[in-house]
Design an enzyme around this catalytic site. Structure first.
Site: not given
Ligand code: GAR
Length: 208
Positions: A116-117, A153
């Protein structure tokens, strides 16, 4: 299907997956992080495959010690496979996986890794997607669930959802609004993916 989740940060998306009763059997991390504590508290097996253990021999052009991405990726795949993981969901995982991850074990994880991105890909790839969207002055951004491939990504998209940028948003506020959507959207997309994989297995005459 046995699902492993990879985390590096606060793990709030992992928490949402657990709240949705996804069959998470293993949580892997590349560093000590809250995501691992969430897994411990939920009595889920964890593995920490630290980046710092994979320092490349020699230095790069700027004199820094490099990271052995191939070696790391291969070891992570080996350990996930050893634990029996069939499908891998990245949830804020901070290490780019090399092709050696996907190629490991005759391609065990090709087409089996989701990510998820926090942007509407292909806009704003990379680790600063929310900051970059704010800097670009867009009125709307969002999140994307896609199959992961060795390019960052990128990979076939499974689902996208738009999120408005509001007046006065800073990076933290906008990211939190996006994550609120991801916490609903990602577990639901993973559940549908697992269901599809399970059905394919039945058609192939394998155990689900
Ligand atoms: C999420 O917003 C996810 O999309 C992002 O890290 C966050 C994790 O949140 N991932 C990326 O940016 C990947 N390129 P969390 O640690 O609170 O679950």
């Amino acid at each position: 299907m046995r699902l492993a989740v990879l985390v590096s940060g606060t793990g709030s998306i992992l928490e949402a997956m657990l709240g949705r009763d996804l069959p998470v059997m293993l949580v892997g991390a590349d560093r000590a992080c809250r995501g691992l504590s969430i897994a411990h508290d939920a009595s889920i097996e964890t593995i920490l495959v630290g980046r710092d253990d994979w320092v490349a021999s020699g230095t790069d052009a700027s004199g820094r010690r490099g990271f052995d991405r191939d070696g790391y990726s291969c070891d992570l795949a080996r350990r996930l496979a050893g634990a029996g993981a069939d499908v891998v969901a990245m949830a804020g995982f901070g290490t780019i996986l090399a092709d050696s991850f996907f190629a490991w074990g005759s391609g065990r994880y090709r087409g089996r890794v989701l990510n998820t991105h926090p942007s509407l890909l292909p806009a704003f790839p990379g680790w600063h997607a929310v900051r970059d969207a704010l800097a670009a002055g867009v009125s709307e951004t969002g999140c994307t669930v896609h199959m992961a491939i060795p390019e960052v990504d990128a990979g076939p998209m499974l689902a996208q959802q738009a999120v408005p940028v509001l007046d006065g948003d800073d990076e933290a506020a906008l990211h939190e609004r996006i994550k609120t959507v991801e916490r609903e959207f990602y577990p639901a997309t993973i559940a549908a993916f697992l269901e599809r994989c399970g059905q394919e297995r039945i058609l192939e005459g394998q155990p689900r």
